[in-house]
Design a protein around this motif. Sequence first.
Motif, PDB file in Angstrom:
ATOM      1  N   GLN A 260      60.269  41.280 -55.733  1.00 37.20           N
ATOM      2  CA  GLN A 260      59.707  40.256 -56.628  1.00 37.20           C
ATOM      3  C   GLN A 260      60.807  39.331 -57.135  1.00 37.20           C
ATOM      4  N   PHE A 261      60.488  38.053 -57.179  1.00 37.66           N
ATOM      5  CA  PHE A 261      61.409  37.052 -57.732  1.00 37.66           C
ATOM      6  C   PHE A 261      60.633  36.192 -58.731  1.00 37.66           C
ATOM      7  N   SER A 262      61.166  36.082 -59.925  1.00 37.07           N
ATOM      8  CA  SER A 262      60.515  35.253 -60.933  1.00 37.07           C
ATOM      9  C   SER A 262      61.545  34.327 -61.575  1.00 37.07           C
ATOM     10  N   LEU A 263      61.074  33.164 -61.972  1.00 39.65           N
ATOM     11  CA  LEU A 263      61.926  32.128 -62.568  1.00 39.65           C
ATOM     12  C   LEU A 263      61.249  31.639 -63.836  1.00 39.65           C
ATOM     13  N   LYS A 264      61.992  31.647 -64.938  1.00 42.49           N
ATOM     14  CA  LYS A 264      61.451  31.207 -66.224  1.00 42.49           C
ATOM     15  C   LYS A 264      62.278  30.046 -66.749  1.00 42.49           C
ATOM     16  N   GLN A 265      61.592  28.946 -67.074  1.00 40.44           N
ATOM     17  CA  GLN A 265      62.256  27.746 -67.562  1.00 40.44           C
ATOM     18  C   GLN A 265      61.827  27.478 -69.008  1.00 40.44           C
ATOM     19  N   ASN A 266      62.790  27.438 -69.893  1.00 35.14           N
ATOM     20  CA  ASN A 266      62.529  27.131 -71.298  1.00 35.14           C
ATOM     21  C   ASN A 266      62.346  25.624 -71.455  1.00 35.14           C
ATOM     22  N   LEU A 267      61.203  25.221 -72.069  1.00 36.25           N
ATOM     23  CA  LEU A 267      60.884  23.795 -72.231  1.00 36.25           C
ATOM     24  C   LEU A 267      60.832  23.414 -73.707  1.00 36.25           C
ATOM     25  N   ASP A 268      61.718  24.005 -74.510  1.00 37.13           N
ATOM     26  CA  ASP A 268      61.770  23.650 -75.934  1.00 37.13           C
ATOM     27  C   ASP A 268      62.102  22.184 -76.144  1.00 37.13           C
TER      28      ASP A 268
END
Length: 298
Positions: A260-268
């Motif tokens: 599994q590969f996951s990517l999380k981008q913070n959009l504050d």
Amino acid sequence: IAGFSILKDATATSLYGARGANGVLLINTKTGAAGTTKFNVRIENSTSTNTRNIGLADNISYMTLANEAVLTRNPLGVLPYSQNKIDHTANGDNPLLYPNNNWIQELIKNQTTNQRVNMNGSGGSEKAKYYLAMTYNNDNGNLKDNSLNGFSNNIKLQSYSLLSNVTLNLTKTTEALVSLKGQFDDYNGPIGGGGHVYVNALWSNPVAFPGVYPGGLLPYANHPLFGNALIPGGGGLYVNPYAQSLSGFQSENTSTMTAQFSLKQNLDAVTQGLSARMMAYTTRYADYSVNRSISPYY
């Protein structure tokens, strides 16, 4: 696991469509923590027994009541067991000629032991963190081990699991998680499973034949000499539960591997508390089974 949460109301589960109609359970696996590497090891050994054992009448009562059952239906009926057989069985004169079997005691153990081992380690830096875990479970059945035919007749289930979670902070606002999981199960047991052995032990005739004869009675034979007898009235042979429990085995090996590969981008920067997440995974499942059986020699 690191934690779990339960979603029950319609608003929270709407994201999951029709599959979330009965509620959603979210489970988070553990990930690494920055700092010095830490290792944990846990070893368990447990003892298990039957929740309940069925009490059976002794074999003398069994034969006496079988005769009584015939006489209550037909006073002139042929008795299945002569008084001579009942007397010799009670005296234990010749166990081969006058068998007195307790199939439950011959086939089933009073208790069995199981083992569990869990090891994990975590550590890393703010840029890269890792969590590694391995689990081994060994579950044994409570059939009495007997290698008379060259193989184990007891139930044995060995399970192995591996987990690797690596968290990478690509930027101050971008986090990537690479997760590798593996589950491996090895099962071995008698043909038909342990329940089949129990049923045969409960329902088989305990006084018609011995479970097995001593090998010295036929010294040139290279196989066990199991006991049996003809069912009165031409009904064929009885079921010998001892022979049936040693008439073969079935084994199964399964493995499930997930990447599994996951990517999380913070959009504050756009809206406080807003974030976007992408995930992709692939799973490989394999299964192999084999059954080997023999015809007992009676």
